[in-house]
Design a protein around this motif. Structure first.
Motif, short mmCIF file in Angstrom:
data_model
loop_
_atom_site.label_atom_id
_atom_site.label_comp_id
_atom_site.label_asym_id
_atom_site.label_seq_id
_atom_site.Cartn_x
_atom_site.Cartn_y
_atom_site.Cartn_z
N ALA A 503 0.84 -1.21 0.00
CA ALA A 503 0.00 0.00 0.00
C ALA A 503 0.87 1.25 0.00
O ALA A 503 0.55 2.24 -0.68
CB ALA A 503 -0.93 -0.01 1.22
N VAL A 504 1.95 1.24 0.77
CA VAL A 504 2.89 2.36 0.77
C VAL A 504 3.41 2.59 -0.65
O VAL A 504 3.46 3.72 -1.14
CB VAL A 504 4.05 2.11 1.75
N ALA A 505 3.79 1.50 -1.32
CA ALA A 505 4.31 1.61 -2.68
C ALA A 505 3.25 2.14 -3.64
O ALA A 505 3.56 2.92 -4.55
CB ALA A 505 4.83 0.26 -3.16
N ARG A 506 2.01 1.74 -3.44
CA ARG A 506 0.94 2.23 -4.31
C ARG A 506 0.74 3.74 -4.13
O ARG A 506 0.60 4.49 -5.10
CB ARG A 506 -0.37 1.50 -4.00
N VAL A 507 0.72 4.20 -2.89
CA VAL A 507 0.52 5.63 -2.63
C VAL A 507 1.70 6.43 -3.16
O VAL A 507 1.52 7.48 -3.81
CB VAL A 507 0.32 5.88 -1.12
N LEU A 508 2.92 5.95 -2.93
CA LEU A 508 4.09 6.65 -3.45
C LEU A 508 4.11 6.62 -4.97
O LEU A 508 4.50 7.60 -5.62
CB LEU A 508 5.38 6.03 -2.89
N GLY A 509 3.66 5.51 -5.56
CA GLY A 509 3.57 5.44 -7.01
C GLY A 509 2.64 6.50 -7.56
O GLY A 509 2.93 7.15 -8.58
N GLY A 510 1.50 6.70 -6.91
CA GLY A 510 0.59 7.76 -7.32
C GLY A 510 1.22 9.13 -7.20
O GLY A 510 1.03 10.00 -8.07
N HIS A 511 1.97 9.32 -6.14
CA HIS A 511 2.70 10.58 -5.90
C HIS A 511 3.67 10.86 -7.04
O HIS A 511 3.70 11.98 -7.60
CB HIS A 511 3.41 10.43 -4.55
N TYR A 512 4.47 9.86 -7.42
CA TYR A 512 5.47 10.06 -8.48
C TYR A 512 4.79 10.29 -9.84
O TYR A 512 5.21 11.15 -10.62
CB TYR A 512 6.41 8.85 -8.57
N HIS A 513 3.76 9.51 -10.12
CA HIS A 513 3.07 9.68 -11.40
C HIS A 513 2.42 11.05 -11.51
O HIS A 513 2.47 11.68 -12.57
CB HIS A 513 2.02 8.57 -11.57
N PHE A 533 -2.24 4.65 -13.87
CA PHE A 533 -1.85 4.25 -12.52
C PHE A 533 -2.85 4.77 -11.49
O PHE A 533 -3.29 4.03 -10.60
CB PHE A 533 -0.45 4.77 -12.20
N LEU A 534 -3.21 6.04 -11.60
CA LEU A 534 -4.07 6.66 -10.60
C LEU A 534 -5.49 6.08 -10.61
O LEU A 534 -6.14 5.99 -9.57
CB LEU A 534 -4.11 8.17 -10.82
N ALA A 535 -5.95 5.67 -11.78
CA ALA A 535 -7.31 5.15 -11.89
C ALA A 535 -7.39 3.65 -11.60
O ALA A 535 -8.39 3.17 -11.05
CB ALA A 535 -7.87 5.44 -13.28
N ARG A 536 -6.35 2.91 -11.98
CA ARG A 536 -6.43 1.46 -11.93
C ARG A 536 -5.63 0.81 -10.80
O ARG A 536 -6.02 -0.25 -10.29
CB ARG A 536 -5.99 0.85 -13.26
N LEU A 537 -4.51 1.40 -10.41
CA LEU A 537 -3.62 0.75 -9.44
C LEU A 537 -3.65 1.41 -8.07
O LEU A 537 -3.61 0.72 -7.04
CB LEU A 537 -2.19 0.72 -9.98
N LEU A 538 -3.71 2.73 -8.03
CA LEU A 538 -3.76 3.41 -6.73
C LEU A 538 -4.92 2.97 -5.86
O LEU A 538 -4.74 2.79 -4.64
CB LEU A 538 -3.82 4.93 -6.95
N PRO A 539 -6.14 2.75 -6.40
CA PRO A 539 -7.26 2.34 -5.54
C PRO A 539 -7.02 1.04 -4.78
O PRO A 539 -7.69 0.79 -3.77
CB PRO A 539 -8.42 2.20 -6.52
N GLU A 540 -6.06 0.21 -5.23
CA GLU A 540 -5.75 -1.02 -4.51
C GLU A 540 -5.28 -0.74 -3.09
O GLU A 540 -5.38 -1.60 -2.21
CB GLU A 540 -4.67 -1.81 -5.25
N ALA A 541 -4.76 0.45 -2.85
CA ALA A 541 -4.21 0.78 -1.53
C ALA A 541 -5.25 0.62 -0.43
O ALA A 541 -4.93 0.16 0.68
CB ALA A 541 -3.66 2.21 -1.53
#
Length: 565
Positions: A503-513, A533-541
């Motif tokens: 989840a940390v990686a997902r949130v940081l990934g959204g931050h970088y994108h 990323f923000l629409a499909r992967l970030l919500p997994e957090a």
């Protein structure tokens, strides 16, 4: 396997996402100008593309072997290693006074990624040496530094790390290797180590092993362990390799992948070694090398992700099957929505993991350059996330690469399966990913979550600048979950450690994108990738954080007998 080095992507991330300019503004790294960095990456990229990439398949098909006690490496590996060494890429971040270039770790990280994408089996060798260089710089005596560091930095000699033993595994404190004092200040090292990457080779003058062992008065567990430098050949007074030490390769492991990298069982029979660091302080000294390697291994996962993505993309743009569902399509399978979904996810995942690794490296550089505790804490926090998520990204992207190929991905001749076979072990290297996650929720939370909250302040700022409610809400959920974890019993934290790290990686990934999208004004190709990323992967957090805070009761509710039923 063809490979194109993503030099422009590193340049973009340096300038717009991870802020390399903060590093080069310090006195320590002032000479690493943008022009110099671009020149270094360009040349390293060319070497990776032309010299190393052709070796990847060769190493897989004709792996290292042991003949009469001598390790024979894959065809072309000696020349590939020589290109890496002569390019100065082994000692890029090493101290200038010992022959290194003194460049930021953020630059070394990019070069290591390109070398790993081109040929991961070979890249493992200089990565181990880089870690040993850092450990010796911090913990070795001046005499050892003078003798060993110039040779390791130049690539004339190679370095390894020897931790694991058959009966110990991840429980390093259970080791049995002994160190008996000699009359001349050296030690006699006796024992056996397993899983030693590049435990020997046939192209360097010497191989220098960092070995964990226990002195006669060493207490049980990790607090009684010391660290020793044990060379294959004992250097003479002039520093030339002299007498053969009493150590050797017992066997090479037969592995799923990384066939070109000899993974050795090492036997030490009273071998001569020199202590590195203080007596019984071996773990502290070895952790210097391990933390270096944890960043490096996370980057290896990203390396393979990039290679697997390029391989799958080329196939998808060439393979014709079925009718195109879109007007003006190419007629190849890249027209199909599910294939496009997989490729977009592969690219978005790789971008996020790469930004994470470079952000980690920048934090390390800033900690070194400024001495500020906040930067050191930030680097320490990001290290287990980089290692675990970087390697998992390599695995996930490689699996998707096979799927893009369809049935042909399962056929070895296409090369798609090699990426997954090679990268799978990285989730086990340098402390399994589960151990990284436990480190994140335990040691890295000893500050009550302060370092994580400071990182989330950065995410909040990006979400506000981009007016992105989804990222803001995910950061809020992560902040709340962190507060919950800090208040939990340790085993309850451990039960949710892996989903928390992801989840940390997902949130940081959204931050970088989102930072990348903002830099483009929201209209460029990285902006469109950010939308994926923000629409499909970030919500997994959100789902991951629900798992992270669930505690351990349900896991232990199942008895061992019920699990076996």
């Amino acid at each position: 396997m063809p490979y194109t080095a993503p030099v422009s992507e590193f340049d973009f991330l340096y300038r717009h996402v991870v802020g390399l300019d903060r590093v080069t503004a310090t006195d320590r790294y002032a000479e690493a100008t943008p022009d110099m960095v671009t020149a270094i990456l360009t040349e390293a990229g060319k070497m990776a593309e032309t010299v190393l990439a052709p070796l990847n398949r060769v190493g897989d098909q004709t792996g290292a072997r042991l003949e009469n006690g001598v390790v024979r490496t894959s065809p072309g590996f000696a020349e590939g290693y020589r290109a890496i060494a002569e390019g100065g890429y082994i000692g890029m971040s090493a101290d200038v006074e010992n022959g290194g270039l003194g460049l930021p770790m953020a630059v070394t990280t990019a070069v290591n990624e390109m070398i790993g994408s081109a040929c991961l089996s070979l890249q493992l060798n200089p990565l181990m040496t880089q870690g040993q260089i850092e450990a010796l710089e911090h913990h070795a005596s001046d005499a050892l530094k003078v003798l060993y560091l110039p040779k390791l930095i130049s690539g004339e000699w190679c370095g390894t790390m020897n931790l694991t033993e058959a009966q110990a595994g991840s429980d390093v404190g259970a080791l049995r290797t002994k160190a008996e004092p000699n009359d001349d200040g050296t030690y006699a090292i006796t024992g056996q180590k397993i899983y030693i990457s590049w435990g020997d080779n046939d192209f360097s003058e010497n191989v220098c092993h960092l070995v964990l062992a226990r002195l006669p008065d060493g207490v049980p567990g990790t607090k009684g362990i010391s660290l020793f430098l044990v060379p294959k050949f004992i250097p003479d007074a002039g520093g030339a390799p002299g007498k053969r030490n009493s150590l050797g390769v017992v066997s090479l492991e037969h592995k799923m992948g990384l066939h070109g990298s000899p993974t050795a069982v090492m036997q030490y029979d009273g071998a001569t070694g020199w202590m590195v660091g203080k007596p019984h302080g071996g773990m502290a000294a070895m952790f210097t090398m391990m933390n270096n390697a944890r960043l490096g291994v996370g980057v290896q996962g990203i390396s393979v992700a990039e290679g697997a993505y390029q391989h799958a993309l080329a196939y998808a743009m060439d393979r014709k099957q079925g009718r195109s569902p879109v007007d003006g399509g190419t007629g190849t399978i890249i027209d199909h929505a599910d294939v496009r979904r997989m490729l977009a996810q592969m690219k978005a995942e790789t971008f996020a993991a790469r930004a994470l690794a470079l952000d980690n490296a920048v934090s390390i550089d800033m900690g070194h350059a400024t001495g500020e505790e906040a930067w050191k804490a930030r680097a320490a926090l990001l290290t287990p996330v980089t290692k675990a998520h970087g390697t998992q990204t390599g695995i996930d992207v490689s699996q998707l690469g096979i799927q893009v190929h369809g049935g042909m991905g399962y056929i070895e001749e296409t090369g798609a399966a090699q990426f997954l076979r090679d990268v799978r072990v990285t989730a086990i290297y340098e402390g399994t990913n589960g151990i990284q996650a436990m480190d994140l929720v335990a040691r890295k939370m000893m500050d009550g979550g302060a370092a994580m909250f400071a990182l989330l302040d950065e995410v909040d700022e990006t979400a506000q600048q981009g007016d992105h409610a989804g990222l803001a809400e995910a950061a809020k959920s992560l902040r709340s979950a962190t507060q919950t974890l800090v208040a939990m019993e340790m085993n309850d934290r451990f039960a949710g450690a892996m989903p928390y790290l992801t989840a940390v990686a997902r949130v940081l990934g959204g931050h970088y994108h989102l930072k990348a999208s903002l830099a483009e004004g929201g209209t460029g190709p990285r902006s469109r990738l950010a939308q994926v990323f923000l629409a499909r992967l970030l919500p997994e957090a959100h789902g991951l954080l629900a798992q992270a805070t669930a505690g351990a009761a349900d896991l232990y509710g199942l008895t061992a007998e019920e699990l076996s039923a």
